[in-house]
Design an enzyme around this catalytic site. Structure first.
Site, short mmCIF file in Angstrom:
data_model
loop_
_atom_site.label_atom_id
_atom_site.label_comp_id
_atom_site.label_asym_id
_atom_site.label_seq_id
_atom_site.Cartn_x
_atom_site.Cartn_y
_atom_site.Cartn_z
N HIS A 179 6.31 -9.69 5.10
CA HIS A 179 6.28 -8.35 4.54
C HIS A 179 5.97 -7.31 5.63
O HIS A 179 6.64 -6.29 5.76
CB HIS A 179 5.24 -8.32 3.41
CG HIS A 179 5.06 -6.99 2.75
ND1 HIS A 179 5.34 -6.77 1.42
CD2 HIS A 179 4.59 -5.81 3.23
CE1 HIS A 179 5.08 -5.50 1.12
NE2 HIS A 179 4.61 -4.90 2.20
N GLU A 180 4.93 -7.61 6.42
CA GLU A 180 4.52 -6.65 7.47
C GLU A 180 5.57 -6.57 8.57
O GLU A 180 5.84 -5.50 9.11
CB GLU A 180 3.17 -7.02 8.07
CG GLU A 180 2.00 -7.10 7.10
CD GLU A 180 1.89 -5.92 6.16
OE1 GLU A 180 2.33 -4.81 6.49
OE2 GLU A 180 1.35 -6.14 5.06
N LEU A 215 0.82 -1.21 0.00
CA LEU A 215 0.00 0.00 0.00
C LEU A 215 0.86 1.26 0.00
O LEU A 215 0.39 2.33 -0.38
CB LEU A 215 -0.95 -0.01 1.21
CG LEU A 215 -2.02 -1.10 1.16
CD1 LEU A 215 -2.77 -1.18 2.48
CD2 LEU A 215 -2.98 -0.88 0.00
NI NI Z 1 3.71 -3.07 2.60
#
Ligand code: NI
Length: 178
Positions: A135-136, A94
């Site tokens: 990823h987070e 995002l």
């Molecule tokens: Ni991300």
């Protein structure tokens, strides 16, 4: 609940390491609610607190597909305690609108964290869920998907992002964005 602004690369907060949560209280639960609402509104399959400018070790994930019931997962002070195998997914983020890049990560991880009630849990994950957790978790250390690319791909993505920032009309990507 409130949809919060998602910071995009190269915002400096995306590069800062998040701090551990000392106590899971109402303030943290409110943060988790806002993060979930922001993730669903985007829409994305994961969001780390850094991405809304809060430097706390919290991320949310929901990898359910459109025809599955939503399943919000909350990770507070997460620790990846095991990682095995490899897989490559075309990842989005995002904070990198429109980008999708093949990134190699572990196929299976075991993560230990606290849930929104402050209860400890362990989860073994595979596939997309394992990708999203890695990823987070990277976001919490200020590590971004662009860091996982080789020098050439990194340059290509940087120049693509610079162009997109100019003409931000936000045609939504088909890739899951985490
Ligand atoms: Ni991300």
């Amino acid at each position: 609940m409130a949809v919060r602004e998602i910071l995009t690369y190269p915002h400096p907060n995306l590069r800062k390491a998040a701090q551990p949560v000392e106590r899971v209280d109402d303030e943290i639960r409110k943060l988790v609610e806002d993060m979930a609402e922001t993730m669903y509104a985007a829409p994305g399959v994961g969001l780390a607190a850094n991405q809304i400018g809060v430097l706390k070790r919290v991320f949310v994930i929901d990898t359910a597909t459109d025809d599955e019931p939503s399943q919000l997962r909350v990770f507070i002070n997460p620790e990846i305690i095991e990682a095995n195998g490899t897989q490559t997914w075309s990842e989005g983020c995002l904070s990198f609108p429109g980008a999708s890049e093949d990134i190699k990560r572990a196929e299976q991880v075991v993560v230990r964290a606290l849930d929104a009630e402050g209860q400890p849990f362990e989860l073994e994950a595979h596939g997309l869920l394992a990708v999203a957790i890695q990823h987070e978790n990277d976001h919490l250390d200020g590590v971004l998907m662009i860091d996982k690319l080789n020098a050439l791909k990194r340059r290509l993505l940087s120049s693509k992002l610079a162009k997109q920032a100019k003409a931000r009309s936000s045609a939504d990507s088909e890739q899951p964005r985490v």
